[in-house]
Design an enzyme around this catalytic site. Structure first.
Site, PDB file in Angstrom:
ATOM      1  N   LYS A 113       0.861  -1.191   0.000  1.00  0.00           N
ATOM      2  CA  LYS A 113       0.000   0.000   0.000  1.00  0.00           C
ATOM      3  C   LYS A 113       0.893   1.235   0.000  1.00  0.00           C
ATOM      4  O   LYS A 113       1.444   1.628   1.023  1.00  0.00           O
ATOM      5  CB  LYS A 113      -0.931   0.015   1.205  1.00  0.00           C
ATOM      6  CG  LYS A 113      -1.915   1.176   1.182  1.00  0.00           C
ATOM      7  CD  LYS A 113      -2.832   1.141   2.384  1.00  0.00           C
ATOM      8  CE  LYS A 113      -3.838   2.283   2.306  1.00  0.00           C
ATOM      9  NZ  LYS A 113      -3.190   3.607   2.284  1.00  0.00           N
ATOM     10  N   LYS A 290      -6.767  -7.846  -2.509  1.00  0.00           N
ATOM     11  CA  LYS A 290      -7.936  -7.815  -3.386  1.00  0.00           C
ATOM     12  C   LYS A 290      -8.273  -9.231  -3.836  1.00  0.00           C
ATOM     13  O   LYS A 290      -7.371  -9.991  -4.205  1.00  0.00           O
ATOM     14  CB  LYS A 290      -7.660  -6.951  -4.626  1.00  0.00           C
ATOM     15  CG  LYS A 290      -7.288  -5.510  -4.320  1.00  0.00           C
ATOM     16  CD  LYS A 290      -6.883  -4.773  -5.588  1.00  0.00           C
ATOM     17  CE  LYS A 290      -6.434  -3.356  -5.280  1.00  0.00           C
ATOM     18  NZ  LYS A 290      -5.927  -2.649  -6.470  1.00  0.00           N
TER      19      LYS A 290
END
Length: 669
Positions: A113, A290
């Site tokens: 991230k 995800k």
């Protein structure tokens, strides 16, 4: 001339190929000196023959003329944020929620991230066309010229197979080395330093002068496809394969992306990235997880502002110990009273922290914190400093208990704390100076009294110049007083006075909504108005009576009781009525007249003969619930002009669809 044109094209293609090898493959193919020689030759040719320069020339990254402001951009598809998890337990709960909704066990595409800024980049026929910030997810800012200067962003996609319109979503960030270089340069000039790479990236990306952006060595990683047109364009069936496709088209993608098949492998990936965090060339604050299969993503869908199929597993924030020297109580624009710890300044997570939130009374009790204690400070999410623990063995003998104020420190109104809520709130919403601007902005807003011309900036000036202190004061304004505001001549002032006069004629539902009672939105206000019919009946109600109204539960009922118990709120209401605010009586409606009772309706597109709010009010008057999105529980969709995705979804679900003419017939207009 043809020879020069051919050489320009050859140099452009060759330099772009070297850029791809350097920024995407991370494998430089020529020495820097040779690259510089080729670049200088291209610059010379383009200077002599500017009409021959190509749109994807690497020389176009130096920056152009400075802008006066950024234009707004409405995203073709909302850029949603991600929900967060902060522990293995929370991740397991997320994994279970996802797994429970799918017939097959999902694999996850995992990636670092990045601590940067989300951007949207549009390519039309493979050529860079526009870039925008995420903004609020719906509307961002046009930063095309700045993003054009980022060397890792392709100005023309490579290869073939890309759709005619392609939106690439990703993160713009400043590598650690570039951050140090920028600060070294600022330090040498005696200028203010950036506190961390994210702030440096944000400041660089939002420069009105793109030449400054070009000098800051920003980088870009793609992390997802956005809008693709036509929608039927064949794409890879997994998120990972789509990232591979983006890389083949020339978009840089993190080399740390990995597909993990189960919980242990996801947790191992998280731990590996956390361990190597300091070794990476860029700042990260967690990993993004995800669901890899696109069909499974579509099955899971979205909640209001985030996908159900993804989350950010955040790293533990950096922590330090310091002393709590005192506590201030701040009142926010919604009346929330928040205890803020005054700290002996300490450097945490790249910034000096002197204040930290204590959240609420429950948190103070949970921590057992006292004034004078040594406390552990954490930058939650690496952004908001908070007190997370006390070091009890360091407590001084003169430590003092923290007392939560019974009255608002700003206006002196009672501070209430509704059972079941952690937050204490000032009850002086209509008179409290801390809440005044937001209260009056809400009062004048389109869904409340809808005062034409009473925008946010006008409200702020009226309050700053002490012309208005409560909503009732608005109706005492004269045209001459309004001309004291910036850019407000006599004609505009007169128009505003006329708008105020017109706004006195409203509805009971709008009036209730305009008061800004906690948790009382537009629909609840309409339900209250239809149930009680008159203000006097409503003011006399107790919590039990309020709870007989649709959508009013225990907490909303308590908010209503507390609001109408406060003398200053009743004084403002009396002032509004004395100023001439009024509404037509609500007639009793027979049960059989509520022809749409129990039905859920949705409005979409542009209505030409009836504005959206009026249509909504009339449907509610017939007993319908008007929702904002289409689902299998929707009974009817009203499709106006230029109806979009809601119409498509309604057709897919087999929901009844009518046009505006049919709606008018139902409403009897």
């Amino acid at each position: 001339m043809q020879a020069i044109q051919d050489e320009i094209k050859q140099l452009t293609d060759e330099l772009n190929q070297h850029n791809y090898r350097y920024y995407v493959d991370d494998a430089p193919s020529i020495p820097d000196a040779e690259y510089d020689r080729l670049m200088r030759r291209l610059q010379e040719l383009e200077a002599e023959h500017p009409e021959l320069a190509l749109a994807d020339s690497p020389t176009q990254r130096v920056g152009g003329e400075a802008l006066s402001k950024f234009n707004q951009v409405t995203h073709l598809k909302p850029m949603l944020s991600l929900d967060n998890v902060f522990s293995e337990e929370e991740f397991n709960a997320f994994y279970k929620r996802v797994g429970d909704k799918l017939p097959d066990t999902p694999a996850f595409c995992c990636e670092p991230k990045l601590d940067g800024l989300a951007v949207s980049i549009l390519y039309r026929d493979g050529v860079f066309e526009r870039a925008a910030t995420r903004g609020d997810g719906t509307v961002g800012e046009d930063i095309t010229e700045n993003v054009r200067t980022i060397k890792s962003v392709p100005l023309r996609l490579r290869g073939s197979g890309f759709p005619p319109l392609l939106e690439v979503r990703g993160e713009v960030f400043m590598p650690k080395a570039a951050f140090e270089a920028v600060n070294d340069k600022a330090r040498a000039k005696g200028e203010k330093l950036f506190v961390n790479p994210r702030n440096a990236a944000a400041g660089s990306l939002r420069q009105l002068d793109s030449k400054i952006t070009a000098s800051r060595s920003l980088a870009f990683y793609a992390y997802a496809l956005g809008v693709v047109e036509p929608e039927t364009w064949p794409l890879a069936a997994s998120h990972f394969e789509q990232l591979v496709q983006l890389k083949e088209w020339g978009c840089p993608v993190s080399s740390e992306v990995k597909v993990c098949a189960d919980i242990p492998s996801v947790l191992a990936y998280y731990q590996d990235i956390l361990t190597r965090r300091s070794e990476l060339a860029y700042e990260i604050d967690g990993v993004v997880l995800k669901v890899n299969d696109i069909a499974q993503q579509q099955t899971l869908g979205f909640v209001a502002k985030a996908p159900r199929w993804a989350t950010a597993y955040k790293f533990p924030a950096q922590e330090e110990i310091t002393q709590l020297e005192g506590v201030d109580f701040q009142v926010g624009r919604t009346g929330a009273v928040t205890p803020v710890a005054r700290l002996q300044p300490v450097f945490v997570g790249g910034v000096t922290v002197s204040n930290a939130t204590l959240h609420n009374a429950d948190e103070i009790a949970r921590l057992g914190v006292m004034i004078g204690d040594s406390v552990i400070i954490r930058r939650a999410g690496d952004v908001i400093p908070q007190v997370v623990a006390v070091v009890p063995e360091k407590r001084p003998s003169d430590a003092q208990a923290i007392q939560f104020p019974p009255q608002c420190p700003v206006c002196g109104s009672d501070v209430e704390r509704v059972e079941g809520e952690a937050v204490a709130r000032c009850t002086g919403g209509l008179v409290c100076e801390a809440q005044r601007k937001e209260a009056i902005k809400h009062f004048a807003s389109r869904k409340a009294l809808d005062i034409d011309g009473m925008g946010d900036k006008v409200v702020e000036q009226l309050i700053d110049k002490e012309l208005v202190a409560s909503p009732a004061d608005l109706f005492k304004l004269t045209a001459s007083a309004i001309t004291m505001l910036d850019r407000m001549g006599m004609k505009s002032a007169t128009n505003l006075v006329n708008a105020l006069e017109a706004a006195k004629q409203t509805t009971f539902a709008r009036f209730l909504y305009s008061l800004g009672i906690r948790e009382v939105g537009e629909a609840t206000a309409a339900n209250l108005a239809n149930y009680f019919k008159t203000l006097e009946h409503l003011k006399q109600a107790d919590a039990e009576t309020f709870m007989k109204v649709d959508d009013v539960g225990v907490i909303v009922a308590q908010h209503l009781v507390h609001f109408f118990e406060q003398p200053h709120n009743l004084e403002v209401i009396d002032g509004l009525l004395q100023a001439g605010v009024h509404w037509p009586d609500i007639e009793e409606v027979a049960e059989e007249a509520l022809s749409l009772k129990g039905q859920t309706w949705v409005l979409t597109g542009t209505l030409t003969q009836l504005n959206r709010n009026d249509a909504k009010a009339k449907l509610q008057a017939l007993g319908a619930k008007v929702a904002g999105s289409v689902s299998k529980n929707t009974d009817c969709l009203v499709a106006g002009e230029a109806a979009g995705s809601k119409l498509t979804k309604a057709q897919e679900l087999g929901v009844k669809v009518i046009d505006e003419a049919e709606l008018l017939a139902i409403l009897g207009s």
